[in-house]
Structure formats: structure tokens, C-alpha cells
Design a protein around this motif. Structure first.
Motif, PDB file in Angstrom:
ATOM      1  N   SER A   2       2.929   1.220  -3.920  1.00 17.39           N
ATOM      2  CA  SER A   2       1.904   1.902  -4.138  1.00 17.39           C
ATOM      3  C   SER A   2       1.165   3.182  -4.484  1.00 17.39           C
ATOM      4  O   SER A   2       1.155   3.938  -5.450  1.00 17.39           O
ATOM      5  CB  SER A   2      -0.009   1.318  -3.850  1.00 17.39           C
ATOM      6  OG  SER A   2       0.889  -0.153  -4.333  1.00 17.39           O
ATOM      7  N   SER A   3       0.962   3.725  -3.254  1.00 22.05           N
ATOM      8  CA  SER A   3       0.865   5.717  -2.724  1.00 22.05           C
ATOM      9  C   SER A   3       2.014   6.668  -3.209  1.00 22.05           C
ATOM     10  O   SER A   3       1.753   7.201  -3.774  1.00 22.05           O
ATOM     11  CB  SER A   3       0.766   5.474  -1.395  1.00 22.05           C
ATOM     12  OG  SER A   3      -0.767   4.327  -0.670  1.00 22.05           O
TER      13      SER A   3
ATOM     14  N   SER B 115       0.592  -1.432   0.214  1.00 25.62           N
ATOM     15  CA  SER B 115       0.031   0.060  -0.168  1.00 25.62           C
ATOM     16  C   SER B 115       0.690   1.132  -0.474  1.00 25.62           C
ATOM     17  O   SER B 115       0.937   2.255  -0.761  1.00 25.62           O
ATOM     18  CB  SER B 115      -1.043  -0.113   1.431  1.00 25.62           C
ATOM     19  OG  SER B 115      -1.655  -1.468   1.374  1.00 25.62           O
TER      20      SER B 115
ATOM     21  N   ALA C 291       1.813   9.086  -6.151  1.00 21.27           N
ATOM     22  CA  ALA C 291       2.067  10.239  -5.932  1.00 21.27           C
ATOM     23  C   ALA C 291       3.443  10.749  -7.019  1.00 21.27           C
ATOM     24  O   ALA C 291       2.594  11.503  -7.252  1.00 21.27           O
ATOM     25  CB  ALA C 291       2.494  10.421  -4.661  1.00 21.27           C
TER      26      ALA C 291
END
Length: 653
Positions: free
Chosen positions: A362-363, A359, A367
Motif C-alpha cells: 500500500s505504501s 502495508s 508513493a
């Protein structure tokens, strides 16, 4: 022992190799899927989402749209709007001296009255730009015989998902390959920039594209960004839509007639005339703009306004153009993230931590990609990396779940084996001795009752101990005597403790012992695990208990642990009646299995002149080579065979 360490290392290496292979297969499959074009829709969707996430922009002051809406059509009372009405609007607009007036209304046939006046006005107005269609099936010019520099085609190309993301700026004339055509949007942008002495020229780094001053328009290629094998004919660029609810100032036909506008909205601006009535059907699909009044759709005149605004603002330095890396760098990016993903799945064993890491990754990816597009207009691959992260996480989670199930099975099996060993070395030994005494009528009723009570307590103690051991994973061992020993202590001290505790148990043939010998050499423990210590102590305890139960007539017992040339030998020898049967009990099988795990051997045979020898031998030197190990095993094997042949020869004589 080193054998356990090597086994664990081999298991780890196997897992690493398997994880790497699976991870690489996932990366390879995702790359193949991308090269095959299966990820185009996903990549387009993410690109649109990123564009729609941008903050709302202010109204574009350089462009005014005159939108002919439903109210205008009702007011005129006729559709299509007659050419005479368009002529009057253009005359009014010209009075305010706009830089350019673009008429984005497709007219393949005259709409009387006023056709002649419209054509004449268009030809006389130096700042008028009309549209034409150059591709089939619709090929026509709205205003015939206009100079080439004052007419542009309005043909645009949809993507496979019926959405519009590209603008065609230039293309060869399908009817004449020597005639190169420019788009309606480019003509308007060129007119505006020429007022600032910025002419249109060929590109420098890419001679096939166009540029204004130092700003080169990034030409769309067949594999541009998330596109794969797309028709890139002519000069196309990806459209960097403006975002917001009110992007352009739009006035109606009636507003112009009644002069309901500010003169500054027109003076030195670009004025675009087009249809903003839904009934006209001039609508284009897009999901790159948030806050649209028509969800997912904009009018054709607005689409061209976005293209004009993009070119002008890119040249004047206020907004970036959409560009991408070369294909090589895109796949280096994907492979780099694939390596990170494989590393995460191999290093992190907890599914929840893995989920957190994925997670977080992926963030970070989203971004980085979003701000790269926002600030520099650089479109980098996101969908393939997200797929790699997601698929590898699922595979890792499935593998970890499977390993968890296997671990639970191993724990249960270990608990069962531990329970059997504890019962076998404790209550069963006591029960065997008790049965023997009962059969020989050596116990009174009171003694029998006392022994049964003690046996009951012994069984209960084992149950409580096993519960604690399973729940708390204590590094301890409960002996059959009830004594609990700490397995963190040196192994030779544990051997002494096992011997002393076991020899004091109330087993029948321990009572006849007169000579007791014990000696255990210290042993280096860098390769000796807690579990191996447990198994060695249990082996010694069972071997001693067997003497107490079966060695009839025993008077001498020796238990020794000796080191010699990298080997450790744990030997229990008695002078009792000796082996009576060749039956291989579970204890013997467990001892052989333990010897195999230790990389050594187990031997149980008759002693000379009488008695039994039970011996477990294993290598303990971490640097011992497999060649020397094999030599020692062969030597021990031939020694046993020689003893066996010698005994048979003596018997025959």
C-alpha cells in the motif's frame, strides 16, 4: 508415503484454487463497484489529498488579484460596490499597463452611479475582459455588447460532493449552437500568451480540445480518472491547484486607491478584480489546497486565478496538467495489483507478515501514485487497488485465523490420541497383566506393591513425556516400556527396536515363548513422514502387546516386514489360542484407519492350524499407478476370501 504427499498436494491445490477464486471475486467486485461509480467519492478524496500533500509553492507573480473585502465595503458604504468605484479602480490600474484586466464581478443589473462610464471604459479598453453567464438559471452579461474576444463565461461545474475540481474552458452557446463560447479564465490566459506569440489553436492528437503551441490541454472525458459517467460537455480540464498559504498576491480596493502596492505587481501582469468578502458569498469548496485561511473554501476570483495560472505555466513548461491513462490501461493496472495481492495472500501464511506485506504494498502504491501525479500530473487509480489489498488481507486473515483454530483442534485431538495410545500400550498393558496375576493368585503382597509402584511411575513418566512432546514437538516416540526412540532413524531399525523393547515387557504370555522370529526389510522413506513412522511403530507395539496379553499357550511369535512388488507387509503371527471374539476393538479400528491412510489394507484373522495373524500392507513405490494398486488390493481380497472358504470347507468335512 506418496498417498500423504498427494493428499497434502491436493489440499494445497484446493487452498490455492479457493484463494485465487476469492481473490478474483474481490477484484471483479471492486471493478464492478468502480464501473458503477460507487468509488468516485473515495477516488476524488485521495486525489485531493495527493494535491494537498505537495510542498508549498511561491506566490504566482504573473497574476495580481484586487480583492474587494469587508473593509472596502465599509469604506464605500454601499453594497454592491457601485459601478463608478469599479471604473475608478480600472482607470488607476490601466496607468500601470497590465497585459489584461479581468472583472470577475457578476452584474446583471446596473449599480449606479457610474454604470455608463464603466460600460464605455470597458468597451474602449483593449485589454479589458468581462464575464457572462451562459447557463441557466443565471444567464446574463455583466458588460453588454463587448466584443466576443473580450468576454468569457464564468460558469463552473461542481462535482457530486459539492467540491470544484474542473474548469470549463469552452462550450457551445445554449442559445445559438453555431456560436462557441470561451471561459473567463481561458480568455485571460490567451491574452497573456498572445503577448509571447503563442496563439490558441485546436488540438492535434485530440481535435476537440485546445492547445497553445505544443501544449495540448487534456480534455476531460466522462470516465476521466476516478470519474464515472460524468457530464463532459464542452471542453473541460481538471484543475491542478497551486498549493500553499499565500498563492496569489492580493491587494484591496483601498490599497489601489491609496497606491499601496508595487508598480511591478501590475505592469505586464494579469489583474483580476473580484470579491474577497465572505458576505458576498462568492466561495467555492475544495480540499485540494492545504493551509487555506478559509478552511476548505476559496473565493471565486481565486478559483479563476488558479485556472489561468495552470494554463500559462503548463504552456511555459513549469507545471504539469492533470491527465490520465486510457480506461484499458487503468484496468490493466488494477488487475496487475490484484494479481500481486492474490499472490501475497497465497504465499504468506502468517497474518502479521501478511499485514506487513500489505502495508508495504500500500505504501509503495501510494508513493508511486503520488510522485506520478506530482512529477507528470498523471492521475492513476489508487482507491480500487487499496480496496483490493485491504479486502484480500481481511479475507486472508480470517482464513488464516480459521486454519489456526482448526490446527489447534487437530493438535488437541492428536494429543488426546497420543495420550490414549501411550496409556493403552503402556500402563494399561501392565495393569491387565497385573490383574490377571492377581486373579490367579500368582503375586505376593510385596510383589503386588512393587508392581503398583512401577505402574505409578510409568503413568507419571507418560504424563511428563506427553507434556514435552506437545510443547517441543519432539520427533520421538515413547514406548510402553518407557524407552524413547528417535523417529528420524530408518523405519526397519525402529521396528527392530520396538520389537526388542516390547518383547521384554512383563506380560503374561511372553513368558511361555520359546521361538521368537523377527525380520524387517529396509524401506525407502522418501514418502514416509515422521507421523507415519510413529503410527507404524505404535501399530507394531500394540500387535505385540496383544500377543503378550491374549495369546494363551503361545510358544512361537514371528514379526516380519517384507517388500514385494511395490508393497510392504508388516505381519505379526503367533500360535496361541487364537481369536475368541469378532468384537472390533479401538485398536482394530485404528489399524484399519491407518491402512486406509496409507492406501493399503489391514487383515486380522485366525492362523492355521492355530493362532492369530495380524497384517498391515501398504504400497511404498512413489511411481505406482492406481491401476496396479487396485489390482493388488483385489488380489489380496480374493486371497482372503479363498482362505476363508477353504477353512469352512475343511471344518465341514
Amino acid at each position: 508415503m506418496q498417498r500423504d504427499i498427494w493428499r497434502l498436494l491436493k489440499e494445497k491445490c484446493t487452498i490455492l484454487r479457493l484463494g485465487k477464486r476469492l481473490g478474483l471475486v474481490v477484484v471483479l467486485l471492486v471493478i464492478i463497484a468502480r464501473l458503477s461509480g460507487w468509488l468516485q467519492f473515495l477516488e476524488w478524496g485521495i486525489f485531493d489529498i495527493f494535491l494537498s500533500w505537495r510542498s508549498y509553492e511561491s506566490v504566482e507573480e504573473k497574476i495580481l488579484i484586487v480583492g474587494i473585502n469587508e473593509a472596502d465595503i465599509e469604506s464605500v458604504g454601499k453594497y454592491p460596490i457601485p459601478d463608478g468605484e469599479i471604473t475608478e479602480i480600472i482607470k488607476k490600474l490601466q496607468a500601470y499597463k497590465p497585459i489584461a484586466i479581468g472583472l470577475d464581478i457578476a452584474r446583471n443589473v446596473p449599480v449606479e452611479p457610474g454604470r455608463k462610464e464603466l460600460v464605455e471604459l470597458a468597451r474602449q479598453s483593449k485589454n479589458f475582459i468581462g464575464i457572462e453567464k451562459i447557463f441557466l438559471p443565471d444567464r446574463f452579461s455583466s458588460i453588454p455588447n463587448l466584443p466576443s474576444e473580450r468576454i468569457g463565461f464564468s460558469d463552473i461545474i461542481p462535482d457530486k460532493d459539492t467540491k470544484y475540481r474542473r474548469i470549463l474552458l469552452g462550450a457551445p452557446n445554449p442559445l445559438d449552437s453555431n456560436d462557441y463560447k470561451f471561459s473567463f479564465s481561458l480568455r485571460l490566459a490567451e491574452a497573456y500568451l498572445s503577448q509571447k506569440d503563442i496563439p490558441l489553436k485546436n488540438g492535434i492528437s485530440d481535435s476537440h480540445t485546445m492547445r497553445f503551441a505544443a501544449t495540448e490541454l487534456p480534455r476531460f472525458l466522462p470516465n476521466f480518472g476516478g470519474y464515472v459517467g460524468t457530464d463532459a460537455g464542452g471542453v473541460q480540464v481538471l484543475l491542478n491547484f497551486r498549493n500553499g498559504t499565500e498563492l496569489f498576491r492580493i491587494v484591496s480596493l483601498n490599497d489601489i486607491k491609496t497606491e499601496n502596492f508595487q508598480p511591478d505587481w501590475i505592469r505586464d501582469r494579469i489583474v483580476m478584480i473580484g470579491m474577497t468578502a465572505i458576505s458576498a458569498g462568492d466561495l467555492f469548496n475544495t480540499s485540494a489546497i492545504s493551509g487555506l485561511k478559509l478552511h476548505g473554501q476559496i473565493y471565486g476570483v481565486e478559483f479563476h486565478a488558479h485556472a489561468v495560472s495552470q494554463i500559462i505555466n503548463a504552456v511555459l513548461g513549469s507545471r504539469p496538467l492533470i491527465k490520465t491513462w486510457s480506461e484499458e490501461w487503468e484496468y490493466i493496472w488494477i488487475l496487475g495489483w490484484g494479481s500481486i495481492t492474490i499472490g501475497l495472500s497465497l504465499m504468506i501464511k502468517s497474518p502479521w507478515r501478511n499485514l506487513f506485506a500489505v502495508s508495504l504494498s500500500s505504501s509503495a502504491l501510494i508513493a508511486i501514485s503520488y510522485y506520478t501525479l506530482l512529477i507528470w500530473g498523471l492521475w492513476i487509480p489508487v482507491a480500487p487497488v487499496l480496496l483490493i489489498l485491504g479486502i484480500n488481507f481481511l479475507l486472508s486473515a480470517c482464513y488464516q485465523y480459521e486454519q489456526s483454530l482448526k490446527a489447534q483442534i487437530v493438535i488437541r485431538q492428536h494429543t488426546i490420541e497420543m495420550a490414549f495410545t501411550e496409556i493403552h500400550n503402556g500402563p494399561l498393558q501392565t495393569l491387565a497383566a497385573l490383574l490377571r496375576n492377581v486373579q490367579n493368585h500368582e503375586l505376593s503382597k510385596e510383589e503386588l506393591l512393587t508392581n503398583l509402584k512401577n505402574l505409578n511411575l510409568e503413568i507419571r513418566d507418560i504424563g511428563e513425556y506427553l507434556t514435552r512432546q506437545t510443547l517441543n514437538l519432539e520427533e520421538s516416540l515413547r514406548l510402553g516400556s518407557g524407552l524413547k526412540i528417535n523417529l528420524k532413524r530408518p523405519i526397519h531399525e525402529l521396528f527392530y527396536e520396538v520389537y526388542s523393547s516390547t518383547i521384554e515387557r512383563n506380560l503374561p504370555y511372553f513368558q511361555t515363548l520359546k521361538v521368537k522370529v523377527r525380520s524387517f526389510d529396509p524401506l525407502e522413506e522418501q514418502f514416509l513422514t515422521i507421523e507415519r513412522k510413529r503410527e507404524l511403530c505404535q501399530f507394531l507395539e500394540e500387535a505385540l502387546c496383544n500377543v503378550g496379553k491374549h495369546a494363551e499357550g503361545v510358544t512361537r511369535l514371528s514379526a516380519t516386514g517384507t517388500k514385494q512388488q511395490g508393497w510392504y507387509s508388516l505381519k505379526i503371527r503367533d500360535n496361541g489360542l487364537g481369536i475368541r471374539s469378532n468384537y472390533e476393538s479401538k485398536g482394530t479400528k485404528d489399524s484399519k484407519n491407518l491402512a486406509k491412510q496409507l492406501g493399503g489394507y489391514f487383515n486380522r484373522e485366525r492362523a492355521t492350524p492355530k493362532g492369530t495373524v495380524c497384517e498391515l500392507t501398504w504400497p511404498f513405490a512413489g511411481t505406482r499407478s492406481w491401476i496396479s494398486t487396485m489390482k493388488s488390493r483385489l488380489k489380496a481380497y480374493f486371497q482372503r476370501k479363498l482362505k476363508f472358504l477353504t477353512k469352512n470347507l475343511q471344518r465341514s468335512l
